[in-house]
Design an enzyme around this catalytic site. Structure first.
Site, short mmCIF file in Angstrom:
data_model
loop_
_atom_site.label_atom_id
_atom_site.label_comp_id
_atom_site.label_asym_id
_atom_site.label_seq_id
_atom_site.Cartn_x
_atom_site.Cartn_y
_atom_site.Cartn_z
N GLY A 1 -23.97 3.84 -0.64
CA GLY A 1 -23.04 4.53 -1.85
C GLY A 1 -22.63 3.69 -2.92
CG ASN A 2 -19.47 4.74 -5.89
OD1 ASN A 2 -20.59 5.15 -6.20
ND2 ASN A 2 -18.53 5.13 -5.46
CB VAL A 3 -19.96 -0.86 -2.39
CG1 VAL A 3 -20.18 -2.58 -2.04
CG2 VAL A 3 -18.59 -0.91 -2.85
CE LYS B 1 -4.39 1.09 0.68
NZ LYS B 1 -5.74 0.17 0.28
N GLY C 1 -25.49 2.51 4.53
CA GLY C 1 -24.70 3.27 3.61
C GLY C 1 -24.89 2.83 2.28
CE1 TYR D 1 -30.06 3.62 -3.90
CE2 TYR D 1 -30.03 2.26 -6.10
CZ TYR D 1 -30.67 3.09 -4.98
OH TYR D 1 -32.05 3.40 -5.60
P1 NAD Z 1 -19.10 5.37 -0.92
O1 NAD Z 1 -18.25 6.70 -0.58
O2 NAD Z 1 -19.48 5.44 -2.29
O3 NAD Z 1 -20.23 5.32 0.07
C1 NAD Z 1 -20.57 5.22 1.32
C2 NAD Z 1 -21.83 5.70 1.77
O4 NAD Z 1 -22.01 5.64 3.32
C3 NAD Z 1 -22.24 7.18 1.39
O5 NAD Z 1 -23.30 7.00 0.98
C4 NAD Z 1 -22.14 8.02 2.83
O6 NAD Z 1 -23.14 9.04 2.69
C5 NAD Z 1 -22.64 6.69 3.68
N1 NAD Z 1 -22.50 6.89 5.10
C6 NAD Z 1 -21.35 7.54 5.63
N2 NAD Z 1 -21.32 7.41 7.18
C7 NAD Z 1 -22.47 6.88 7.40
C8 NAD Z 1 -23.02 6.62 8.33
N3 NAD Z 1 -22.51 6.76 9.70
N4 NAD Z 1 -24.32 5.89 8.55
C9 NAD Z 1 -24.67 5.71 7.09
N5 NAD Z 1 -24.34 5.74 5.95
C10 NAD Z 1 -23.11 6.41 6.06
O7 NAD Z 1 -18.20 4.25 -0.52
P2 NAD Z 1 -18.31 2.70 -1.02
O8 NAD Z 1 -17.20 2.80 -2.37
O9 NAD Z 1 -19.51 2.46 -1.31
O10 NAD Z 1 -17.59 2.05 0.03
C11 NAD Z 1 -18.25 1.61 1.29
C12 NAD Z 1 -17.39 0.81 2.06
O11 NAD Z 1 -17.00 -0.48 1.42
C13 NAD Z 1 -16.19 1.65 2.60
O12 NAD Z 1 -15.82 1.32 4.05
C14 NAD Z 1 -15.13 1.10 1.57
O13 NAD Z 1 -13.66 1.13 2.52
C15 NAD Z 1 -15.56 -0.47 1.72
N6 NAD Z 1 -14.93 -1.14 0.23
C16 NAD Z 1 -15.30 -0.59 -0.82
C17 NAD Z 1 -14.81 -1.14 -2.02
C18 NAD Z 1 -15.07 -0.34 -3.40
O14 NAD Z 1 -14.91 -1.10 -4.44
N7 NAD Z 1 -15.66 0.64 -3.42
C19 NAD Z 1 -13.94 -2.05 -1.84
C20 NAD Z 1 -13.64 -2.81 -0.58
C21 NAD Z 1 -14.39 -2.20 0.55
#
Ligand code: NAD
Length: 358
Positions: free
Chosen positions: A194-196, A94, A192, A198
Site C-alpha cells: 500500500g502507501n507505505v 487519540k 502489503g 510500496y
Molecule cells: P494501505 O491501506 O495503503 O496499505 C495496506 C496494503 O496491505 C493494501 O495494499 C492492502 O491490500 C494490503 N493488505 C491487506 N491485507 C493484507 C494481507 N493479509 N496480506 C497482504 N497484504 C494485505 O496502508 P498503509 O498506509 O500503507 O499502512 C500499512 C501499515 O502501516 C498499516 O498497518 C498502518 O497502520 C501502518 N502505518 C502506516 C502509517 C502511514 O503513514 N500510512 C504510519 C504508521 C503505521
C-alpha cells in the site's frame, strides 16, 4: 433502590474508564456529545509530560461505546510511547468517533468534533487516522486551531515519511545483524504494497535489495513485479519466505505462536502497527535469534511529519528527524544485546525513561 436498578448501576460501574482493563493512568478521558449532529466521540489524553497530546482521530462503526473506549485508551497510550521514542516534544492522545465513515459521516458531525477539540485548549492535537481523510481534517480544523495534517499545517500524506523511516530502520537492522551497511543482494519479503509498503519497496530496490512481494490486491503485486523485478508470494506465506528480512506492511499480529516457528528471516522490520500478537512473541523472537525492529519505533516517520510540519512546507527537519529512527533502533538493538532482553521490551523501557526524564 429496587433490585433491577441496583443491578443496572453495578453494570454501569464496571464499564467506567477507571475500571477499564486498558486504563493506564490516563490524564483525561472526554466523552464528547453533540445532539444536533449526532456526534458521539471519545478523546483520550494519556500523558502530557513531554508536551500536548498528539494523536489521530479514528472514525469507526464501533458496535458498543465500550469497544470505542477500549480503542481510545489503548491507542492513546501507544501514542505516548511512539512520540517519546521519536524524541518529539509531545504527549500521547487519540480520539475515536463512533460512526460508520461510509454512511454516517457528515460535515456537521466533523465540525462538532472540531469544537470539542477546541474546548480542550491545545491539551489534545488531532490529525488523520483510519476513516478520516485530509478533507475531513480541513472541516475539523475550521473549528479548532489544534488540528494537524491540513493544507495550512501539513506536508500532506504522511506515508512517504513512514516509508523513509522504515527503510532507514531496515538499514540499521541489517547493519546490526549482518555487519554491512549495503543492501545489495539482501532479500526482503514486503507484505502489503500500500502507501507505505510500496514506498519501502522503492527505496529497497534503488539500494540493490531483492524483493519478494505480496498483497491481497493483485494489481499492487503486478505493479511491483513489473517495476522492481520482484518475486510474488502468497500473502499468507510472506512471513515464511526464505529471505533475510521480513517486512510486515499490512496488518498487525502477523507475528504469533503459529507464524514464529515458520519465519526464516533473521530480521523483522516493517510498518504495520501492533505486529506482535502478544508480548511473549517478542521473547520467542529473541530466543530464535531473530532481530525484531519494534514497530512503533520504526513507523514513526508519519507522526514526525504530522507533528513537525510547518506552514513553510520545508521538510528538511522532518526528514532529519525521520532518519534519526535508524539511530534509535541501533541504540535499542545494542541495549537489548547488553541486557539480554527482547528489543520490544527495550523500546518500552527507553520510551518510559524519556518520559520520566522529560
Ligand atoms: P494501505 O491501506 O495503503 O496499505 C495496506 C496494503 O496491505 C493494501 O495494499 C492492502 O491490500 C494490503 N493488505 C491487506 N491485507 C493484507 C494481507 N493479509 N496480506 C497482504 N497484504 C494485505 O496502508 P498503509 O498506509 O500503507 O499502512 C500499512 C501499515 O502501516 C498499516 O498497518 C498502518 O497502520 C501502518 N502505518 C502506516 C502509517 C502511514 O503513514 N500510512 C504510519 C504508521 C503505521
Amino acid at each position: 433502590m429496587n433490585a433491577p436498578l441496583a443491578q443496572a448501576v453495578a453494570l454501569e460501574d464496571t464499564s467506567t474508564a477507571f475500571d477499564h482493563p486498558e486504563f493506564s493512568g490516563h490524564e483525561q478521558v472526554v466523552f464528547a456529545h453533540d445532539p444536533a449532529s449526532g456526534l458521539r466521540a471519545i478523546i483520550a489524553i494519556h500523558n502530557t509530560r513531554l508536551g500536548p497530546a498528539l494523536g489521530g482521530c479514528r472514525m469507526w462503526g464501533y458496535r458498543t461505546s465500550r469497544e470505542a473506549l477500549t480503542d481510545a485508551l489503548r491507542l492513546s497510550k501507544g501514542m505516548t510511547y511512539k512520540n517519546a521514542l521519536a524524541g518529539l516534544p509531545l504527549g500521547g492522545g487519540k480520539s475515536v468517533i463512533i460512526a460508520d465513515p461510509k454512511t454516517e459521516k457528515t460535515p456537521e458531525l466533523l465540525k462538532a468534533f472540531g469544537r470539542h477539540v477546541e474546548r480542550l485548549a491545545g491539551g489534545y492535537i488531532t490529525a488523520e487516522d483510519v476513516g478520516i481523510t485530509a478533507a475531513d481534517m480541513e472541516l475539523i480544523a475550521s473549528q479548532t486551531g489544534h488540528a494537524r495534517g491540513t493544507e495550512a499545517t501539513g506536508l500532506g500524506d504522511p506515508s512517504p515519511y513512514t516509508a523513509l523511516g522504515v527503510f532507514t530502520g531496515i538499514q540499521a537492522a541489517v547493519a546490526h545483524k549482518f555487519g554491512t551497511s549495503h543492501l545489495t543482494g539482501i532479500t526482503v519479503s514486503v507484505q502489503g504494497l500500500g502507501n507505505v509498503g510500496y514506498g519501502v519497496c522503492r527505496y529497497l530496490h534503488a539500494h540493490g535489495a531483492k524483493l519478494v512481494v505480496s498483497d491481497i490486491h493483485e494489481p499492487n503485486v503486478k505493479r511491483a513485479v513489473a517495476e522492481f523485478g520482484a518475486q510474488p508470494i502468497d500473502p499468507h506465506q510472506a512471513h515464511a519466505a526464505d529471505v533475510d528480512v521480513y517486512a510486515p506492511c499490512a496488518l498487525g499480529a502477523t507475528i504469533n505462536a503459529a507464524t514464529i516457528p515458520q519465519i526464516k528471516a533473521k530480521i523483522i522490520a516493517g510498518a504495520a502497527n501492533n505486529q506482535l500478537q502478544t508480548p511473549e512473541d517478542g521473547v520467542k523472537l529473541m530466543q530464535r535469534g531473530i532481530l525484531y525492529a519494534p514497530d512503533y519505533a520504526l513507523n514513526a516517520g508519519g507522526v514526525i511529519s504530522v507533528a513537525l510540519a510547518t506552514s513553510s512546507k520545508d521538510d528538511a527537519m522532518v526528514r532529519e528527524k525521520t532518519l534519526a529512527i535508524g539511530d534509535t533502533l541501533t541504540a535499542i538493538f545494542k541495549r537489548a544485546d547488553l541486557e539480554g532482553l527482547p528489543t520490544s521490551v527495550v523500546a518500552d523501557k527507553l520510551a518510559e525513561e524519556r518520559l520520566m526524564a522529560g
